[in-house]
Design a protein around this motif. Structure first.
Motif, PDB file in Angstrom:
ATOM      1  N   ARG A  96      23.761  38.865 -78.372  1.00  0.00           N
ATOM      2  CA  ARG A  96      23.973  37.422 -78.299  1.00  0.00           C
ATOM      3  C   ARG A  96      22.735  36.724 -77.732  1.00  0.00           C
ATOM      4  O   ARG A  96      22.390  35.613 -78.164  1.00  0.00           O
ATOM      5  CB  ARG A  96      25.213  37.117 -77.447  1.00  0.00           C
ATOM      6  CG  ARG A  96      26.494  37.646 -78.063  1.00  0.00           C
ATOM      7  CD  ARG A  96      27.725  37.354 -77.234  1.00  0.00           C
ATOM      8  NE  ARG A  96      28.893  38.030 -77.798  1.00  0.00           N
ATOM      9  CZ  ARG A  96      30.134  37.918 -77.324  1.00  0.00           C
ATOM     10  NH1 ARG A  96      30.366  37.123 -76.273  1.00  0.00           N
ATOM     11  NH2 ARG A  96      31.135  38.562 -77.884  1.00  0.00           N
ATOM     12  N   THR A 100      19.745  33.554 -79.237  1.00  0.00           N
ATOM     13  CA  THR A 100      19.470  32.288 -78.557  1.00  0.00           C
ATOM     14  C   THR A 100      17.995  31.938 -78.669  1.00  0.00           C
ATOM     15  O   THR A 100      17.158  32.757 -79.062  1.00  0.00           O
ATOM     16  CB  THR A 100      19.853  32.368 -77.070  1.00  0.00           C
ATOM     17  OG1 THR A 100      18.970  33.292 -76.408  1.00  0.00           O
ATOM     18  CG2 THR A 100      21.298  32.830 -76.907  1.00  0.00           C
ATOM     19  N   GLU A 101      17.687  30.709 -78.291  1.00  0.00           N
ATOM     20  CA  GLU A 101      16.285  30.270 -78.281  1.00  0.00           C
ATOM     21  C   GLU A 101      15.475  31.070 -77.275  1.00  0.00           C
ATOM     22  O   GLU A 101      14.283  31.320 -77.469  1.00  0.00           O
ATOM     23  CB  GLU A 101      16.232  28.775 -77.950  1.00  0.00           C
ATOM     24  CG  GLU A 101      14.832  28.181 -77.959  1.00  0.00           C
ATOM     25  CD  GLU A 101      14.859  26.693 -77.656  1.00  0.00           C
ATOM     26  OE1 GLU A 101      13.794  26.163 -77.287  1.00  0.00           O
ATOM     27  OE2 GLU A 101      15.925  26.066 -77.790  1.00  0.00           O
TER      28      GLU A 101
END
Length: 226
Positions: A96, A100-101
């Motif tokens: 996860r 993300t950025e």
């Protein structure tokens, strides 16, 4: 300029200074520490000098903790439930994080064995990467100097080997059970202990980590520390 005008100008100047100082204090005031499921240390704690070996049979010391964040899990490879479940949850958290950025390049997950006699380098190499190819397994070899102990003590790793011995019988050094605590340790890029993540208690004898909560707390700490 009349005395009255000078007095008014001075009054306004003093109040302007007060406002500017107050604004500066508020602007520079540290943000409120995030509420995490565990303990965030106000001052990161140094780790004493230690020496381990990773699952690629390479030395692993304090210097290897510098330059990126690390999450340390611990246990043993023949653990039937807690250890593999925790590693699976960390793998999900990592996947996860990769989406993300922020990305996952700055975070390394480590699994430290408290059962080094059974958890050889070869055993760790076949076990740890199964959960995620970037995870690193740590163990150690028998050494009278016990260079692994500073690592355990600095983090507060709780574990013990309990012999399976009948009363009056001679203890078999190869017949024992492993008891250990459940926690995750967050180490900052300076190689210091920054936080301890605690699991949720599902039942009195069952604990689990929520991948979303680990990710949330990790990112919150990074944002707080800048």
């Amino acid at each position: 300029m009349s005395p009255r005008t000078r007095m008014l100008a001075g009054f306004l100047a003093v109040n302007l200074v007060i406002v500017l100082v107050a604004a500066l204090v508020i602007y520079n005031r540290p943000a409120t520490p995030p509420l995490i499921q565990g303990v965030l240390l106000p001052q990161a704690r140094d780790l004493d000098d230690f020496r381990l070996v990773d699952h690629d049979n390479q030395p692993f010391t304090n210097e290897d903790l510098e330059g990126r964040w690390h999450i340390v899990s611990y246990g043993f490879t023949t653990c039937p439930d807690v250890c593999p479940t925790t590693l699976a949850q960390l793998a999900e958290m990592t996947r996860r994080l990769e989406q993300t950025e922020q990305g996952a390049e700055d975070l390394q997950v480590l699994f430290y064995s408290v059962d080094h006699r059974r958890d050889t380098v070869a055993q760790m190499a076949s076990y740890v990467p199964y959960f995620h190819p970037d995870f690193v397994g740590l163990t150690h070899r028998d050494n009278s100097a016990n260079p692994h102990l500073p690592f355990e003590r600095s983090l507060g790793i709780a574990a013990r080997l309990v012999p399976n011995t009948e009363p009056g019988a001679e203890a078999d050094p190869n017949d024992y059970e492993v008891n250990h605590g459940v926690a995750l340790f967050l180490i900052n890029p300076q190689g210091k202990l920054q936080a301890v993540f605690e699991p949720e208690r599902v039942r009195p004898d069952q604990h689990r980590f929520d991948p979303n909560r680990i990710l949330q707390d990790y990112l919150a700490i990074r944002e707080y520390l800048g």
